[in-house]
Design an enzyme around this catalytic site. Structure first.
Site, PDB file in Angstrom:
ATOM      1  CE1 TYR A 167      16.400  24.687  28.892  1.00 30.97           C
ATOM      2  CE2 TYR A 167      16.610  27.022  29.799  1.00 30.97           C
ATOM      3  CZ  TYR A 167      16.183  25.983  28.685  1.00 30.97           C
ATOM      4  OH  TYR A 167      15.028  26.505  28.063  1.00 30.97           O
ATOM      5  CG  ASP A 262      24.981  29.103  29.346  1.00 31.77           C
ATOM      6  OD1 ASP A 262      24.558  30.224  29.560  1.00 31.77           O
ATOM      7  OD2 ASP A 262      23.923  28.394  28.895  1.00 31.77           O
ATOM      8  CE  LYS A 290      18.335  33.277  32.896  1.00 32.37           C
ATOM      9  NZ  LYS A 290      16.990  32.927  33.130  1.00 32.37           N
TER      10      LYS A 290
HETATM   11  C1  LIG Z   1      22.143  29.074  32.023  1.00 31.69           C
HETATM   12  C2  LIG Z   1      21.191  29.525  30.823  1.00 31.69           C
HETATM   13  N1  LIG Z   1      21.258  29.462  29.672  1.00 31.69           N
HETATM   14  C3  LIG Z   1      20.608  29.764  28.809  1.00 31.69           C
HETATM   15  C4  LIG Z   1      19.245  29.950  29.013  1.00 31.69           C
HETATM   16  C5  LIG Z   1      18.291  30.258  27.927  1.00 31.69           C
HETATM   17  O1  LIG Z   1      17.827  31.657  28.025  1.00 31.69           O
HETATM   18  P1  LIG Z   1      16.432  32.126  27.384  1.00 31.69           P
HETATM   19  O2  LIG Z   1      15.504  31.579  28.342  1.00 31.69           O
HETATM   20  O3  LIG Z   1      16.696  33.823  27.476  1.00 31.69           O
HETATM   21  O4  LIG Z   1      16.538  31.483  25.987  1.00 31.69           O
HETATM   22  C6  LIG Z   1      18.850  29.938  30.375  1.00 31.69           C
HETATM   23  C7  LIG Z   1      17.632  30.383  30.813  1.00 31.69           C
HETATM   24  O5  LIG Z   1      17.023  30.353  31.890  1.00 31.69           O
HETATM   25  C8  LIG Z   1      19.948  29.855  31.477  1.00 31.69           C
HETATM   26  O6  LIG Z   1      19.574  29.696  32.792  1.00 31.69           O
END
Ligand SMILES: Cc1ncc(COP(=O)(O)O)c(C=O)c1O
Length: 452
Positions: A167, A262, A290
């Site tokens: 994700y 990511d 995060k």
């Molecule tokens: C690996 C990863 N990328 C992107 C995101 C998206 O981040 P946000 O919820 O701050 O938009 C998340 C959210 O949990 C994530 O776990």
């Protein structure tokens, strides 16, 4: 238009009067959840919070401290969600609080650059050497969306590759599932995503090197970027294999595609230098979020200087944000980054997480429940399966009804795991031996009851 506008308050009032009548027999969380559903779709501001996959009522949280949460009814929980990753120092860390209070006294937001933004950029570039330049944004979704636009602008190509079970936020290009074969178009996983956009995304199997090589041979020169969670935390915890990450690096280099790690979830979570340090692979771009905000809304993307030079105002790839680099979020982030560099921080964090994962495994084994667990740094996965999964398909074979029963029994006893069998869990530095022991003692009772 008029009819819709006048009906809504009626429904609202009817629901509120029902609530009024039932209020003595309902918990505050139940009342709040009912009330929330009048004005917020599904009663929550992010779907997983609604408990749809485990059933029941989400706990409405009133406050948090260290490893604990307290709900609106005053019930205490040991927290293994950690706001889905950011709270690596535990809740309400006194020095983070003081840093935010100091920043607060100088103003909330200026829409102009600040010295602290330069400091956090320098700090992250120092801690993750693949990042030569960085741009702050406000959410992980913005970070991945912007990194993809940059990769497309840089390469002049449209196609992107992502992996099943990863994700990356909710940008249109990323809410896509695989077509029926390698050469077929990706399909949207959300209503509202135009198929024309999804068609530019190819979805491959995580950890499948053969399929990756096949895809590059078939259309490598069209690929602008490959985006991957080097430690996947959104299909429960699944580690990438070193061969898979090495193959990604090799193919992207050979075909001139941009490799995007990511690390929104695993960055500063699995090791001080992120998954890229653990696996010793250098991506072209990295997305963060995060932990770098310690619980405040901030995220970032950064990487090779020659690539980042294509971003506005230097280059032609547009990207911007009213609250980007917000002073309060930067203050929380800088103080969090300072504390995670304390000697032995990650050793201690990993030790506690391993203790939790190993202890849960032992408790399940003693009770005869098929179960496995894995952890990396302060991140862990719990699987109702005899072996730790290595792919999305294996995660899908875990026993979800059993997880749901486990989740609710633990919650009732005061331990709050993520409300879904497909989410990773998080330990903070405040989860000391007593907290882990309390969790394990509850888990032993719960596993024994599950087996009956
Ligand atoms: C690996 C990863 N990328 C992107 C995101 C998206 O981040 P946000 O919820 O701050 O938009 C998340 C959210 O949990 C994530 O776990």
């Amino acid at each position: 238009m008029y009819a819709t506008a006048s009906r809504a308050p009626l429904r609202y009032n009817a629901r509120m009067s029902l609530l009024q009548r039932g209020k003595d027999s309902m918990s505050k969380s139940q009342l709040l959840f009912e009330r929330a559903q009048c004005t917020i779709p599904g009663g929550v501001n992010s779907p997983v919070r609604a408990f749809r996959s485990v059933g029941g009522t989400p706990r409405f949280i009133a406050r948090a401290h260290g490893p604990y949460l307290w709900d609106a009814d005053g019930q205490r929980y040991i927290d293994y969600i950690g706001s889905w990753g950011p709270m690596i120092l535990g809740h309400l860390n006194p020095d983070v609080l003081a840093a935010v209070q100091r920043a607060l006294a100088s103003g909330f937001s200026f829409g102009a650059p600040t010295e602290a933004e330069v400091e956090i950029a320098e700090e992250i570039c120092r801690l993750m050497p693949s990042i030569e330049q960085i741009r702050m944004v406000s959410s992980g979704t913005e970070a991945t969306m912007s990194a993809l636009r940059l990769a497309r602008g840089f390469t002049g190509r449209s196609r992107i590759v992502k992996f099943e079970g990863c994700y990356h936020g909710h940008a249109d290009s990323l809410l896509v599932k695989a077509g029926s074969g390698l050469l077929t178009f990706g399909n949207p996983t959300s209503a509202g995503v135009p198929p024309d956009i999804a068609h530019h995304t190819t979805v491959l199997e995580y950890n499948n090197v053969e399929q990756l090589n096949e895809a590059f041979s078939a259309f490598g020169t069209q690929i602008a970027a490959v985006i991957v969670e080097p430690v996947a935390g959104n299909m429960n915890l699944v580690r990438a294999s070193t061969e898979f990450l090495a193959a990604l690096r090799k193919q992207c280099t050979e075909y001139g595609s941009v490799l995007i790690f990511d690390e929104v979830m695993c960055g500063f979570r699995v090791a001080l230098g992120g998954a890229q340090q653990l696996f010793n692979i250098v991506p072209d771009l990295t997305c963060l979020g995060k932990v770098i905000g310690g619980g405040m809304p901030i995220a970032a993307f950064g990487g090779r200087r020659d690539l980042m030079a294509h971003l506005a105002p230097l280059g032609g790839v547009y990207q911007a944000g009213t609250l980007s680099g917000n002073p309060l979020a930067v203050a929380a982030g800088l103080e969090t980054l300072r504390q995670i560099q304390a000697p032995g921080f990650y050793d201690r964090l990993s030790q506690q997480t391993t203790r939790l994962a190993g202890g849960l495994q032992a408790a399940a084994r003693d009770a005869g429940v098929p179960f496995s667990a894995d952890s990396l740094g302060g991140m862990f996965g719990l699987y109702f399966a005899s072996q730790v999964p290595r792919s999305f398909a294996e995660v899908m074979r875990c026993d979800v009804p059993r997880f749901n029963a486990f989740f609710h029994a633990m919650l009732d006893a005061g331990v709050h795991f993520a409300p879904s069998a497909y989410e990773a869990g998080f330990v903070s530095i405040t989860h000391d031996d007593a907290v882990i022991d309390e969790t394990l003692s509850i888990a032993r009772t719960v596993f024994a009851a599950l087996q009956r």
